[in-house]
Design an enzyme around this catalytic site. Structure first.
Site, PDB file in Angstrom:
ATOM      1  N   ARG A 225       0.705  -1.231  -0.173  1.00 56.74           N
ATOM      2  CA  ARG A 225      -0.226  -0.109   0.149  1.00 56.74           C
ATOM      3  C   ARG A 225       1.045   1.290   0.024  1.00 56.74           C
ATOM      4  NH1 ARG A 225      -3.363  -2.805  -1.541  1.00 56.74           N
ATOM      5  NH2 ARG A 225      -5.454  -3.269  -0.808  1.00 56.74           N
ATOM      6  N   ASP A 249       3.665   0.184  -7.416  1.00 58.88           N
ATOM      7  CA  ASP A 249       2.173   0.014  -7.986  1.00 58.88           C
ATOM      8  C   ASP A 249       1.178   0.582  -7.070  1.00 58.88           C
ATOM      9  OD1 ASP A 249       0.533  -1.734  -9.792  1.00 58.88           O
ATOM     10  OD2 ASP A 249      -0.190  -2.724  -7.956  1.00 58.88           O
ATOM     11  N   GLU A 254      -4.144   7.842  -5.072  1.00 52.98           N
ATOM     12  CA  GLU A 254      -4.588   7.105  -6.161  1.00 52.98           C
ATOM     13  C   GLU A 254      -5.549   7.388  -6.833  1.00 52.98           C
ATOM     14  OE1 GLU A 254      -4.320   2.751  -5.673  1.00 52.98           O
ATOM     15  OE2 GLU A 254      -2.398   2.746  -4.756  1.00 52.98           O
ATOM     16  N   HIS A 273      -1.801   0.432  -9.614  1.00 52.19           N
ATOM     17  CA  HIS A 273      -2.259  -0.575  -8.817  1.00 52.19           C
ATOM     18  C   HIS A 273      -2.967  -1.685  -9.602  1.00 52.19           C
ATOM     19  CE1 HIS A 273      -4.055  -0.840  -4.462  1.00 52.19           C
ATOM     20  NE2 HIS A 273      -3.995  -2.126  -5.047  1.00 52.19           N
TER      21      HIS A 273
HETATM   22  P1  NDP Z   1      -0.460 -12.181   4.136  1.00 49.74           P
HETATM   23  O1  NDP Z   1      -1.562 -11.752   5.271  1.00 49.74           O
HETATM   24  O2  NDP Z   1      -0.645 -13.386   3.445  1.00 49.74           O
HETATM   25  O3  NDP Z   1       0.968 -11.753   4.288  1.00 49.74           O
HETATM   26  C1  NDP Z   1       1.541 -10.470   5.017  1.00 49.74           C
HETATM   27  C2  NDP Z   1       2.782 -10.880   5.532  1.00 49.74           C
HETATM   28  O4  NDP Z   1       3.033  -9.360   6.004  1.00 49.74           O
HETATM   29  C3  NDP Z   1       2.955 -12.017   6.688  1.00 49.74           C
HETATM   30  O5  NDP Z   1       4.098 -12.523   6.404  1.00 49.74           O
HETATM   31  C4  NDP Z   1       3.295 -10.855   7.882  1.00 49.74           C
HETATM   32  O6  NDP Z   1       4.128 -11.250   8.858  1.00 49.74           O
HETATM   33  C5  NDP Z   1       4.048  -9.578   7.377  1.00 49.74           C
HETATM   34  N1  NDP Z   1       3.741  -8.523   8.194  1.00 49.74           N
HETATM   35  C6  NDP Z   1       2.636  -7.974   9.042  1.00 49.74           C
HETATM   36  N2  NDP Z   1       2.882  -7.198   9.658  1.00 49.74           N
HETATM   37  C7  NDP Z   1       4.416  -6.894   9.398  1.00 49.74           C
HETATM   38  C8  NDP Z   1       5.408  -5.985  10.061  1.00 49.74           C
HETATM   39  N3  NDP Z   1       4.938  -5.207  10.952  1.00 49.74           N
HETATM   40  N4  NDP Z   1       6.701  -6.144   9.796  1.00 49.74           N
HETATM   41  C9  NDP Z   1       7.000  -7.250   8.840  1.00 49.74           C
HETATM   42  N5  NDP Z   1       6.132  -8.214   8.478  1.00 49.74           N
HETATM   43  C10 NDP Z   1       4.855  -7.962   8.444  1.00 49.74           C
HETATM   44  O7  NDP Z   1      -0.919 -11.148   2.926  1.00 49.74           O
HETATM   45  P2  NDP Z   1      -0.713 -10.834   1.395  1.00 49.74           P
HETATM   46  O8  NDP Z   1       0.553 -11.457   1.202  1.00 49.74           O
HETATM   47  O9  NDP Z   1      -1.922 -11.413   0.858  1.00 49.74           O
HETATM   48  O10 NDP Z   1      -0.962  -9.339   1.201  1.00 49.74           O
HETATM   49  C11 NDP Z   1      -0.189  -8.455   1.823  1.00 49.74           C
HETATM   50  C12 NDP Z   1      -0.632  -6.893   1.412  1.00 49.74           C
HETATM   51  O11 NDP Z   1      -0.343  -6.749   0.099  1.00 49.74           O
HETATM   52  C13 NDP Z   1      -2.100  -6.693   1.573  1.00 49.74           C
HETATM   53  O12 NDP Z   1      -2.649  -6.323   2.884  1.00 49.74           O
HETATM   54  C14 NDP Z   1      -2.532  -5.606   0.746  1.00 49.74           C
HETATM   55  O13 NDP Z   1      -2.385  -4.336   1.220  1.00 49.74           O
HETATM   56  C15 NDP Z   1      -1.314  -5.932  -0.593  1.00 49.74           C
HETATM   57  N6  NDP Z   1      -1.861  -6.214  -1.550  1.00 49.74           N
HETATM   58  C16 NDP Z   1      -1.628  -5.462  -2.926  1.00 49.74           C
HETATM   59  C17 NDP Z   1      -2.031  -5.999  -4.283  1.00 49.74           C
HETATM   60  C18 NDP Z   1      -1.705  -5.227  -5.311  1.00 49.74           C
HETATM   61  O14 NDP Z   1      -2.454  -5.416  -6.084  1.00 49.74           O
HETATM   62  N7  NDP Z   1      -0.752  -4.458  -5.446  1.00 49.74           N
HETATM   63  C19 NDP Z   1      -2.457  -7.353  -4.134  1.00 49.74           C
HETATM   64  C20 NDP Z   1      -2.640  -8.090  -2.962  1.00 49.74           C
HETATM   65  C21 NDP Z   1      -2.176  -7.499  -1.661  1.00 49.74           C
HETATM   66  P3  NDP Z   1       3.863 -12.785  10.010  1.00 49.74           P
HETATM   67  O15 NDP Z   1       4.249 -13.862   8.852  1.00 49.74           O
HETATM   68  O16 NDP Z   1       5.027 -12.663  10.766  1.00 49.74           O
HETATM   69  O17 NDP Z   1       2.535 -12.550  10.437  1.00 49.74           O
HETATM   70  C1  7N6 Z   2      -7.344  -5.475  -7.148  1.00 51.92           C
HETATM   71  C2  7N6 Z   2      -6.049  -4.839  -6.253  1.00 51.92           C
HETATM   72  C3  7N6 Z   2      -5.318  -6.278  -2.802  1.00 51.92           C
HETATM   73  O1  7N6 Z   2      -5.255  -5.654  -1.774  1.00 51.92           O
HETATM   74  O2  7N6 Z   2      -4.966  -4.053  -3.879  1.00 51.92           O
HETATM   75  C4  7N6 Z   2      -5.163  -5.377  -3.877  1.00 51.92           C
HETATM   76  O3  7N6 Z   2      -5.912  -7.530  -2.910  1.00 51.92           O
HETATM   77  C5  7N6 Z   2      -5.818  -5.887  -5.330  1.00 51.92           C
HETATM   78  C6  7N6 Z   2      -6.895  -6.260  -8.239  1.00 51.92           C
END
Ligand code: NDP
Ligand code: 7N6
Length: 307
Positions: A225, A249, A254, A273
């Site tokens: 984000r 991204d 945005e 994004h």
């Molecule tokens: P997950 O819940 O699968 O993974 C999140 C990871 O972040 C975990 O490993 C967690 O750690 C770690 N984490 C959380 N807080 C911290 C911190 N303070 N310091 C270090 N590590 C931390 O989420 P996703 O991978 O599915 O998605 C992550 C984020 O990416 C979403 O919340 C969203 O905002 C964004 N996203 C963006 C997309 C896009 O289109 N650009 C698409 C999908 C997601 P731990 O293992 O220790 O619990």
């Molecule tokens: C739309 C964006 C998420 O958090 O921001 C991403 O999953 C998804 C494909």
């Protein structure tokens, strides 16, 4: 929970046509229809991209995003409304996008695309291109996104390290640092890729100090984000040569405003994004929603439950 009416909120059109998801779920038990803000009020459950106040009339909200920073979690909890998210489906799409960013930087594809716009035939300086094999990437956040990036970086022979709160090992990640060790983790990596959720802890996780800690030849990648990075500090770090470039991204605002200096910087790649976009997106969402409808009917817990 009794689910007779399932609404597909029209905001999902930001990612795919709502009718695609409606049709993919047509054979499930509830009546499925595409709804606007008003229509959502009459539903027991709604699948959505945006958050609208009318959803407070529903019993279950499913977000088609992994990020849930736009939802009022306390209010949903107080009202006993279930919120589920779509984590788990973006490893391939975002993983491939991030590999694309790194390949674009190393093999200079971004530079050539810009040159082509100007019909310019310029080879790179001899010491600028490199190969990813043997280069390092530090993945901050090792969930679905982080592991998707790590697996693919490994396949290209990169040295992969990462950061997660617990510091627990992750397959394919040579060294996992805890959050307290962030500075050490990012200090020597050629690429730092951010894949954490936006929380109070991660807001502006990467600021002036962290950017100064990174290597002068490094690139910052952000697919999490926008507010995980202090964007003004990033612009300064790029202008002052504290880091070499960035692939972004997501942004604090945005769409990225037209007057942002990030648009024009040679070593900055801006994507809208869209790292997770894929034509199979609605099918992945249908799978998650169908699974939770089945679990609910069997009296089991919802998967991917946030609240
Ligand atoms: P997950 O819940 O699968 O993974 C999140 C990871 O972040 C975990 O490993 C967690 O750690 C770690 N984490 C959380 N807080 C911290 C911190 N303070 N310091 C270090 N590590 C931390 O989420 P996703 O991978 O599915 O998605 C992550 C984020 O990416 C979403 O919340 C969203 O905002 C964004 N996203 C963006 C997309 C896009 O289109 N650009 C698409 C999908 C997601 P731990 O293992 O220790 O619990
Ligand atoms: C739309 C964006 C998420 O958090 O921001 C991403 O999953 C998804 C494909």
């Amino acid at each position: 929970m009794q689910i007779d009416q399932l609404g597909i909120h029209d905001s999902v059109s930001a990612v795919f046509p709502p009718e695609q998801l409606r049709d993919a779920l047509a054979d499930t038990a509830p009546a499925v229809s595409v709804v606007d803000d008003e229509g959502a009020r009459d539903c027991d459950a709604v699948v959505t991209f945006a958050y609208e106040e009318g959803f407070l009339e529903c019993e279950w909200i499913h977000s088609i995003q992994a990020g849930y920073d736009r939802f009022p979690l306390e209010e949903l909890e107080d009202r006993g409304i279930v919120l589920t998210n779509s984590t788990g489906i973006h490893g391939e799409s975002v993983g491939e996008t991030v590999l694309g960013y790194m390949l674009s930087v190393a093999r200079r594809l971004g530079q050539y695309a810009r040159q082509q716009e100007r019909t310019e035939w310029n080879r790179p300086d001899w010491d600028v291109p490199f190969t990813l094999a043997g280069e390092s990437v530090c993945v901050v956040g090792l969930g679905t996104l982080g592991r998707g990036i790590a697996t693919r970086a490994n396949a290209l022979g990169m040295e992969v390290t990462g950061v997660r709160r617990s510091g627990e090992p992750v397959e394919g990640v040579e060294r996992v640092y805890t959050s307290d060790e962030l500075h050490e983790a990012i200090s020597e990596a050629r690429f730092v890729a951010l894949a954490v959720p936006l929380t109070e802890e991660t807001e502006e996780l990467i600021g002036r100090t962290e950017l100064a800690t990174m290597d002068e030849g490094s690139h910052l990648i952000n697919v999490s984000r926008g507010s995980v990075v202090d964007q003004d500090a990033l612009v300064s770090a790029l202008e002052d040569g504290e880091i070499r470039g960035a692939a972004l991204d997501v942004f604090a605002e945005e769409p990225l405003p037209k007057d942002s200096p990030l648009w024009e910087m040679e070593e900055v790649l801006v994507t809208p994004h869209a790292a997770a976009y894929t034509r199979g997106y609605y099918e992945a969402i249908a799978g998650l929603v169908r699974g939770n409808l089945d679990r609910n009917a069997a009296g089991e817990e919802f998967e991917n439950r946030v609240v």
